[in-house]
Write an enzyme that holds these catalytic residues in place. Structure first.
Site, PDB file in Angstrom:
ATOM      1  N   MET A  94       4.861  -7.172   1.894  1.00 38.70           N
ATOM      2  CA  MET A  94       3.655  -6.365   2.079  1.00 38.70           C
ATOM      3  C   MET A  94       3.967  -5.008   2.718  1.00 38.70           C
ATOM      4  O   MET A  94       3.335  -4.599   3.690  1.00 38.70           O
ATOM      5  CB  MET A  94       2.639  -7.135   2.942  1.00 38.70           C
ATOM      6  CG  MET A  94       2.050  -8.365   2.282  1.00 38.70           C
ATOM      7  SD  MET A  94       0.883  -7.953   0.947  1.00 38.70           S
ATOM      8  CE  MET A  94       1.865  -8.384  -0.494  1.00 38.70           C
ATOM      9  N   VAL A 142       0.327   1.101   8.491  1.00 39.21           N
ATOM     10  CA  VAL A 142      -0.338   2.284   7.936  1.00 39.21           C
ATOM     11  C   VAL A 142      -1.051   1.930   6.637  1.00 39.21           C
ATOM     12  O   VAL A 142      -0.624   1.055   5.896  1.00 39.21           O
ATOM     13  CB  VAL A 142       0.661   3.437   7.645  1.00 39.21           C
ATOM     14  CG1 VAL A 142       1.323   3.946   8.903  1.00 39.21           C
ATOM     15  CG2 VAL A 142       1.708   3.012   6.618  1.00 39.21           C
ATOM     16  N   HIS A 170       5.676  -1.243   6.722  1.00 36.78           N
ATOM     17  CA  HIS A 170       4.761  -2.358   6.476  1.00 36.78           C
ATOM     18  C   HIS A 170       3.325  -1.854   6.387  1.00 36.78           C
ATOM     19  O   HIS A 170       2.899  -0.979   7.141  1.00 36.78           O
ATOM     20  CB  HIS A 170       4.881  -3.403   7.592  1.00 36.78           C
ATOM     21  CG  HIS A 170       4.449  -4.770   7.170  1.00 36.78           C
ATOM     22  ND1 HIS A 170       3.127  -5.165   7.180  1.00 36.78           N
ATOM     23  CD2 HIS A 170       5.155  -5.819   6.679  1.00 36.78           C
ATOM     24  CE1 HIS A 170       3.043  -6.416   6.749  1.00 36.78           C
ATOM     25  NE2 HIS A 170       4.260  -6.832   6.434  1.00 36.78           N
ATOM     26  N   HIS A 171       2.563  -2.431   5.447  1.00 37.89           N
ATOM     27  CA  HIS A 171       1.202  -1.967   5.196  1.00 37.89           C
ATOM     28  C   HIS A 171       0.273  -2.236   6.378  1.00 37.89           C
ATOM     29  O   HIS A 171      -0.781  -1.613   6.506  1.00 37.89           O
ATOM     30  CB  HIS A 171       0.648  -2.649   3.940  1.00 37.89           C
ATOM     31  CG  HIS A 171      -0.380  -1.838   3.214  1.00 37.89           C
ATOM     32  ND1 HIS A 171      -0.844  -0.624   3.678  1.00 37.89           N
ATOM     33  CD2 HIS A 171      -1.044  -2.065   2.050  1.00 37.89           C
ATOM     34  CE1 HIS A 171      -1.744  -0.149   2.835  1.00 37.89           C
ATOM     35  NE2 HIS A 171      -1.883  -0.993   1.851  1.00 37.89           N
ATOM     36  N   SER A 172       0.660  -3.147   7.262  1.00 35.45           N
ATOM     37  CA  SER A 172      -0.148  -3.417   8.453  1.00 35.45           C
ATOM     38  C   SER A 172      -0.097  -2.237   9.430  1.00 35.45           C
ATOM     39  O   SER A 172      -1.013  -2.049  10.226  1.00 35.45           O
ATOM     40  CB  SER A 172       0.344  -4.679   9.158  1.00 35.45           C
ATOM     41  OG  SER A 172       1.704  -4.537   9.528  1.00 35.45           O
TER      42      SER A 172
END
Length: 460
Positions: free
Chosen positions: A21, A148, A144-146
């Site tokens: 992710m 940004v 990681h998409h968490s």
């Protein structure tokens, strides 16, 4: 310490070896003609010899899936890589290298990002005409998409690089924000008290259920899309950990002219071109569904100047891939996006998040459990990111292109993300090439659909 939000936790809960992710960006820089031959080597030496620790958000480590903790430990060898592709190599070789790196998960024992400087490829990178073939190097950065969302990533890019071709920056990409104290202040998300958060959540109950009730009335409107109408398609299969990345660039003015003639938004035009390319691709495979494909289109909910965290929701859009006429297709897309944006426009950020949590709950459960492997709430995720409007530089090297590299996951084997920069629109296509054949032809199909609309609008 900062609490990991529910949206951020979701990315960790659904992350697996085959579906990491993280998101990323491939940046191309034109080396100044006056620069010495060892320009990139000196840049790499500067980074390695400095061993500069990262600034926020690149110094955040996940703790028990609950908190973000600031770490003082920095392992340069894990985070930074320098690669020289053997000469001579094409732009596609660069994309193949990035595809391999993009497929690997980030280690949660470290801050969740990697930086790669790559050289040894030719300067031609797009399908658009070019009068010069400058010497270039590439920067590939994944995070990681968490940490940004798309808007935050673009803000970090703008705040990190320079608008001056003469500014000398001694800091590496993960610490460039520190050259301006104002940048660091603005990048950190604003803290809110627990009581304020609780009050905000309680205040969402009435408006959210009001919108859910209103949805029953909207079902007869032309642009309405439900979470159960996406058809089964080749795009919605289980994936492997293999990734293929493709990139292409077109003049932004071409999209703007079509939007002006047809009285729709630039985003509508781009979605219509993606729709036409997907229709053509699936027709070639003889697997075009009779019902229209449904796209998940991210919408930013960010109301402050912060450049971290994930503050986005998604609008369902009818891509009208079952319609042969490009004009009828774009009309349907426009109606669908207008309905979705109007709905979110009536709600504040907390209301949108809670509304989305309820509306898309079954799809969230499906991602976590794979309970309905043959049923998805949407067929593809298509993102539009607003990029920098001013020329950007890194130690005099001009940023000439930035291609977003997003994520795919089980049931969603293809992602198209595009971003504007100056007078161009850059497309990044990410897919599981072991699931979907012939993805290398998609960039060309985008160009064909763009030309179709231009001819219909009498622009060529």
């Amino acid at each position: 310490m900062r609490v990991v939000s529910l949206v951020e936790q979701l990315f960790f809960l659904i992350e697996k070896h085959k579906q990491p992710m993280h998101v990323g960006g491939l940046f191309l820089f034109d080396i100044p003609t006056s620069a010495k031959p060892d320009f990139v080597a000196n840049l790499v030496h500067q980074i390695r010899s400095g061993n500069t620790p990262p600034t926020f958000p690149f110094n955040q480590v996940l703790h028990n899936l609950t908190f973000w903790k600031t770490t003082d430990h920095f392992d340069l060898h894990y985070h930074f890589h320098h690669t020289v592709l053997s000469q001579p190599h094409s732009f596609q070789t660069l994309l193949s290298y990035v595809s391999d790196v993009h497929s690997n998960m980030l280690d949660k024992n470290y801050p969740l990002w990697e930086c790669h400087i790559i050289e040894g490829f030719d300067g031609v990178s797009t399908t658009s005409a070019t009068t010069a073939n400058p010497k270039r190097f590439a920067l590939y950065f994944k995070i990681h998409h968490s940490l940004v969302d798309g808007v935050a990533a673009m803000r970090i890019v703008e705040k990190s690089l320079s608008t001056s071709p003469t500014e000398v920056m001694t800091q590496p990409p993960w610490a460039l924000l520190s050259r301006d104290e104002k940048n660091l202040k603005n990048v950190v998300p604003h803290k809110r008290s627990f009581s304020k958060v609780v009050k905000e959540q309680l205040g969402t109950i009435k408006p959210v259920f009001g919108e859910l009730k209103n949805e029953l009335k909207e079902r007869n409107e032309p642009g309405f899309v439900s979470t159960i109408q996406a058809p089964t398609s080749p795009l919605n299969q289980r994936i492997s950990n293999s990734r293929a990345i493709f990139a292409t660039t077109y003049a932004l003015s071409r999209f703007q002219q079509i939007a002006e003639v047809l009285q729709v938004s630039l985003n509508d035009v781009t979605l219509a071109i993606c729709s036409g390319a997907l229709r053509s691709y699936l027709l070639q495979l003889n697997q075009l569904p009779e019902e229209p494909l449904i796209a998940f289109v991210p919408v930013s909910l960010r109301k402050d100047d912060s450049a971290s965290g994930n503050q986005a929701s998604l609008v369902l859009c009818n891509l009208a891939t079952n319609v042969a006429d490009p004009i009828e297709r774009i009309k349907t897309i426009h109606a669908s996006m207008t309905l979705g944006k109007d709905k979110f426009g009536r709600m504040d950020q907390a209301e949108v998040i809670n509304y989305s949590a309820i509306s898309y709950a079954w799809e969230g459960v499906n991602l976590l459990t794979n309970a309905y492997p043959k049923k998805q709430a949407f067929n593809i995720l298509i993102s539009n990111l607003h990029g920098p409007k001013e020329p950007l530089y890194w130690n005099g090297a001009a940023l000439s292109a930035l291609y977003p590299t997003s994520m795919v996951f089980n049931g969603q084997a293809l992602n198209i993300t595009f971003t504007s920069y100056l007078d161009q629109l850059h497309f990044g296509i990410v897919g599981c090439d072991k699931t979907l054949p012939n993805l290398e032809y998609l960039p060309k199909r985008l160009g064909i659909e763009l030309l179709k609309l231009e001819k219909i609008c009498n622009l060529v």
